[in-house]
Write a protein that holds these residues in place. Structure first.
Motif, PDB file in Angstrom:
ATOM      1  N   TYR A 186      -3.432  -9.899   2.564  1.00 48.77           N
ATOM      2  CA  TYR A 186      -1.975  -9.953   2.650  1.00 48.77           C
ATOM      3  C   TYR A 186      -1.431  -9.184   3.850  1.00 48.77           C
ATOM      4  O   TYR A 186      -0.329  -9.486   4.319  1.00 48.77           O
ATOM      5  CB  TYR A 186      -1.366  -9.448   1.346  1.00 48.77           C
ATOM      6  N   LEU A 187      -2.181  -8.236   4.367  1.00 49.41           N
ATOM      7  CA  LEU A 187      -1.793  -7.628   5.642  1.00 49.41           C
ATOM      8  C   LEU A 187      -1.808  -8.684   6.740  1.00 49.41           C
ATOM      9  O   LEU A 187      -0.922  -8.732   7.598  1.00 49.41           O
ATOM     10  CB  LEU A 187      -2.748  -6.482   5.997  1.00 49.41           C
ATOM     11  N   ALA A 188      -2.808  -9.548   6.711  1.00 46.77           N
ATOM     12  CA  ALA A 188      -2.949 -10.580   7.741  1.00 46.77           C
ATOM     13  C   ALA A 188      -1.817 -11.589   7.706  1.00 46.77           C
ATOM     14  O   ALA A 188      -1.395 -12.110   8.756  1.00 46.77           O
ATOM     15  CB  ALA A 188      -4.294 -11.296   7.571  1.00 46.77           C
ATOM     16  N   THR A 189      -1.295 -11.878   6.513  1.00 42.79           N
ATOM     17  CA  THR A 189      -0.226 -12.876   6.390  1.00 42.79           C
ATOM     18  C   THR A 189       1.168 -12.261   6.478  1.00 42.79           C
ATOM     19  O   THR A 189       2.158 -12.996   6.560  1.00 42.79           O
ATOM     20  CB  THR A 189      -0.338 -13.618   5.055  1.00 42.79           C
ATOM     21  N   GLY A 190       1.244 -10.929   6.462  1.00 45.94           N
ATOM     22  CA  GLY A 190       2.539 -10.273   6.467  1.00 45.94           C
ATOM     23  C   GLY A 190       3.100 -10.015   5.086  1.00 45.94           C
ATOM     24  O   GLY A 190       4.196  -9.470   4.949  1.00 45.94           O
ATOM     25  N   GLY A 191       2.359 -10.401   4.052  1.00 48.75           N
ATOM     26  CA  GLY A 191       2.813 -10.144   2.688  1.00 48.75           C
ATOM     27  C   GLY A 191       2.871  -8.652   2.377  1.00 48.75           C
ATOM     28  O   GLY A 191       3.711  -8.193   1.609  1.00 48.75           O
ATOM     29  N   ILE A 192       1.926  -7.907   2.955  1.00 48.07           N
ATOM     30  CA  ILE A 192       1.948  -6.443   2.920  1.00 48.07           C
ATOM     31  C   ILE A 192       2.218  -5.960   4.335  1.00 48.07           C
ATOM     32  O   ILE A 192       1.582  -6.415   5.295  1.00 48.07           O
ATOM     33  CB  ILE A 192       0.609  -5.869   2.417  1.00 48.07           C
ATOM     34  N   ASP A 193       3.140  -5.036   4.477  1.00 52.46           N
ATOM     35  CA  ASP A 193       3.505  -4.531   5.800  1.00 52.46           C
ATOM     36  C   ASP A 193       2.672  -3.331   6.234  1.00 52.46           C
ATOM     37  O   ASP A 193       2.319  -3.215   7.408  1.00 52.46           O
ATOM     38  CB  ASP A 193       4.993  -4.158   5.805  1.00 52.46           C
ATOM     39  N   VAL A 253       6.850  -4.700   1.839  1.00 52.32           N
ATOM     40  CA  VAL A 253       5.906  -4.300   0.795  1.00 52.32           C
ATOM     41  C   VAL A 253       4.966  -3.252   1.364  1.00 52.32           C
ATOM     42  O   VAL A 253       4.246  -3.515   2.333  1.00 52.32           O
ATOM     43  CB  VAL A 253       5.102  -5.510   0.270  1.00 52.32           C
ATOM     44  N   MET A 254       5.003  -2.076   0.778  1.00 51.63           N
ATOM     45  CA  MET A 254       4.173  -0.969   1.254  1.00 51.63           C
ATOM     46  C   MET A 254       3.694  -0.150   0.064  1.00 51.63           C
ATOM     47  O   MET A 254       4.316  -0.149  -0.991  1.00 51.63           O
ATOM     48  CB  MET A 254       4.964  -0.055   2.192  1.00 51.63           C
ATOM     49  N   GLY A 255       2.602   0.576   0.270  1.00 46.31           N
ATOM     50  CA  GLY A 255       2.131   1.463  -0.776  1.00 46.31           C
ATOM     51  C   GLY A 255       0.658   1.757  -0.647  1.00 46.31           C
ATOM     52  O   GLY A 255       0.012   1.403   0.342  1.00 46.31           O
ATOM     53  N   THR A 256       0.121   2.396  -1.658  1.00 41.39           N
ATOM     54  CA  THR A 256      -1.262   2.843  -1.641  1.00 41.39           C
ATOM     55  C   THR A 256      -2.212   1.695  -1.971  1.00 41.39           C
ATOM     56  O   THR A 256      -2.069   1.027  -2.996  1.00 41.39           O
ATOM     57  CB  THR A 256      -1.462   3.979  -2.660  1.00 41.39           C
ATOM     58  N   SER A 257      -3.173   1.477  -1.103  1.00 45.89           N
ATOM     59  CA  SER A 257      -4.246   0.523  -1.338  1.00 45.89           C
ATOM     60  C   SER A 257      -5.305   0.785  -0.274  1.00 45.89           C
ATOM     61  O   SER A 257      -5.086   1.594   0.640  1.00 45.89           O
ATOM     62  CB  SER A 257      -3.749  -0.923  -1.258  1.00 45.89           C
ATOM     63  N   ILE A 258      -6.440   0.132  -0.375  1.00 46.52           N
ATOM     64  CA  ILE A 258      -7.452   0.254   0.667  1.00 46.52           C
ATOM     65  C   ILE A 258      -7.585  -1.087   1.380  1.00 46.52           C
ATOM     66  O   ILE A 258      -7.240  -2.141   0.828  1.00 46.52           O
ATOM     67  CB  ILE A 258      -8.804   0.727   0.115  1.00 46.52           C
ATOM     68  N   PRO A 259      -8.076  -1.084   2.617  1.00 48.89           N
ATOM     69  CA  PRO A 259      -8.107  -2.319   3.402  1.00 48.89           C
ATOM     70  C   PRO A 259      -8.801  -3.481   2.711  1.00 48.89           C
ATOM     71  O   PRO A 259      -8.316  -4.625   2.769  1.00 48.89           O
ATOM     72  CB  PRO A 259      -8.843  -1.891   4.671  1.00 48.89           C
ATOM     73  N   VAL A 283       0.111  -3.393  -4.461  1.00 45.46           N
ATOM     74  CA  VAL A 283       0.670  -4.168  -3.343  1.00 45.46           C
ATOM     75  C   VAL A 283       0.030  -5.544  -3.172  1.00 45.46           C
ATOM     76  O   VAL A 283       0.733  -6.492  -2.798  1.00 45.46           O
ATOM     77  CB  VAL A 283       0.683  -3.366  -2.023  1.00 45.46           C
ATOM     78  N   PRO A 284      -1.265  -5.745  -3.464  1.00 43.42           N
ATOM     79  CA  PRO A 284      -1.766  -7.129  -3.409  1.00 43.42           C
ATOM     80  C   PRO A 284      -1.078  -8.046  -4.423  1.00 43.42           C
ATOM     81  O   PRO A 284      -0.745  -9.189  -4.100  1.00 43.42           O
ATOM     82  CB  PRO A 284      -3.257  -6.974  -3.713  1.00 43.42           C
ATOM     83  N   GLY A 285      -0.859  -7.542  -5.638  1.00 36.57           N
ATOM     84  CA  GLY A 285      -0.173  -8.347  -6.639  1.00 36.57           C
ATOM     85  C   GLY A 285       1.272  -8.624  -6.263  1.00 36.57           C
ATOM     86  O   GLY A 285       1.767  -9.747  -6.421  1.00 36.57           O
ATOM     87  N   ILE A 286       1.948  -7.595  -5.766  1.00 41.88           N
ATOM     88  CA  ILE A 286       3.336  -7.757  -5.327  1.00 41.88           C
ATOM     89  C   ILE A 286       3.420  -8.756  -4.178  1.00 41.88           C
ATOM     90  O   ILE A 286       4.286  -9.644  -4.160  1.00 41.88           O
ATOM     91  CB  ILE A 286       3.922  -6.399  -4.906  1.00 41.88           C
ATOM     92  N   ALA A 287       2.512  -8.631  -3.211  1.00 43.58           N
ATOM     93  CA  ALA A 287       2.537  -9.507  -2.035  1.00 43.58           C
ATOM     94  C   ALA A 287       2.368 -10.970  -2.419  1.00 43.58           C
ATOM     95  O   ALA A 287       3.012 -11.854  -1.840  1.00 43.58           O
ATOM     96  CB  ALA A 287       1.447  -9.083  -1.058  1.00 43.58           C
ATOM     97  N   ARG A 288       1.506 -11.218  -3.375  1.00 46.06           N
ATOM     98  CA  ARG A 288       1.314 -12.604  -3.831  1.00 46.06           C
ATOM     99  C   ARG A 288       2.622 -13.182  -4.357  1.00 46.06           C
ATOM    100  O   ARG A 288       2.998 -14.320  -4.023  1.00 46.06           O
ATOM    101  CB  ARG A 288       0.240 -12.655  -4.908  1.00 46.06           C
TER     102      ARG A 288
END
Length: 345
Positions: A269-276, A257-263, A239-244
């Motif tokens: 990208y959570l902060a920018t909305g790239g990851i939901d 954009v959702m899925g398995t990752s750690i904070p 998800v970090p790569g996808i969000a970029r």
């Protein structure tokens, strides 16, 4: 436009208590290598991870080392510099010659490592697996949760975010990554039954748990499917790569954009909305759970339904239907940008 929801989440803490389980599996005991008189100071346990040097398994290493210090056992992690099953096989072969008390493994391909694990068992080495439902030649496989339920949870959130419609794709670390394929398979089945206006437009896409690869493949998907509405990631770097890629395309508000990752890997990208939203479990506690099971077996104990490992999320193990030696914890977490702030990993 994507629809966002915020909900309450359960935080998992690091445990400080060791408890011995009892019961039967396989019949729940190690086939060999166990001794009622085994001393912690005489034990060595090695956890073989999918890949060294990424946030997920750096966190697992923290748990492995913390457990060893607390339990008085020599513990460490080993792993390759990529997700090649062949490298894991070589690592385990080398470990067998060292005759540790236990080898625990998070396999890139459960099928590929089955034979070398049989060699370990033949030498009296206890074997424990994680993220490997149905793997052969291990004493116990411990899963953080029911993988089908976890996959369904991700799709429920993704469907809500996309307003139950639109095209989407799913990423996995590898097509041989057992749990990743279980998650996307369960999510896909749930989508077909509950969100008929959504459509998966590609078979699962391999990222090799590499953020740069996930980014590049997401760019290709955005070009090929300009109306895409959702991405589901499985490996921690997906998800970090996808969000970029989504942010660079200026589509943060249009694509979920959702899925398995750690904070620690996803917060930017959570902060920018790239990851939901992200879904995860604490890799440190999963590392501890593997080792505590190995310790119980090494001291002549057994694992059964209800066994309490003394580790948050693994306090009352359940057995997975259809398997004699696969046990489930209850360790899943989901977090959006706000709730992810409470985690320090």
């Amino acid at each position: 436009m994507k629809l966002l929801r915020t909900s309450a989440f359960l935080a998992l803490g690091v445990s400080a208590v060791l408890m011995t389980g009892c019961g039967s599996v396989n019949d729940g005991a190690a086939a060999s290598g166990a001794s009622d008189g085994a001393k912690a100071s005489d034990m060595t346990m090695v956890t073989v991870v999918k890949l060294k040097g990424i946030a997920w398994f750096d966190r697992m290493d923290e748990g492995v080392l913390a457990y060893g210090k607390r339990a008085g056992i020599d513990t460490r992690t080993e792993g390759g510099d990529d997700v090649s099953p062949e490298k894991q096989i070589k690592i385990i072969q080398d470990l067998i010659a060292q005759k540790p008390t236990a080898i625990t493994v998070v396999p890139n391909s459960p099928e590929a490592v089955a034979n070398v694990l049989a060699q370990a068992k033949a030498k009296g080495i206890i074997t424990v697996a994680h993220e490997a439902t149905g793997i052969e030649n291990v004493d116990i496989d411990i899963e953080a949760f029911d993988n089908a339920v976890y996959g369904e949870k991700i799709m429920k959130s993704l469907g809500t975010c996309t307003e139950s419609k639109g095209e989407y794709v799913q990423f996995v670390g590898g097509l041989t990554a057992k749990t990743h394929m279980e998650w996307v398979g369960a999510a896909y089945d749930y989508q077909k039954s509950n969100f008929p206006d959504m459509k998966r437009v590609e078979d699962p896409i391999e990222s090799t748990d590499n953020e740069a690869a996930a980014y590049q493949k997401a760019k290709e998907i955005l070009a090929k499917h300009p109306n895409i509405k959702g991405f589901q990631g499985s490996a921690g770097n997906d998800v970090p790569g996808i969000a970029r890629a989504v942010e660079e395309a200026g589509k943060t508000k249009d694509i979920c954009v959702m899925g398995t990752s750690i904070p620690s890997a996803a917060n930017k990208y959570l902060a920018t909305g790239g990851i939901d939203k992200i879904f995860f479990w604490d890799p440190a506690l999963a590392g501890e759970a593997q080792l505590e099971i190995a310790r119980i077996l090494a001291t002549g104990g057994k694992i059964e339904v209800g066994t309490d490992l003394g580790i948050k999320g693994y306090n009352s193990l359940k057995k997975l239907d259809g398997y004699d030696n696969v046990f489930l914890g209850d360790a899943s977490i989901e977090a959006d940008a706000e709730s992810a702030k409470q985690y320090d990993f």
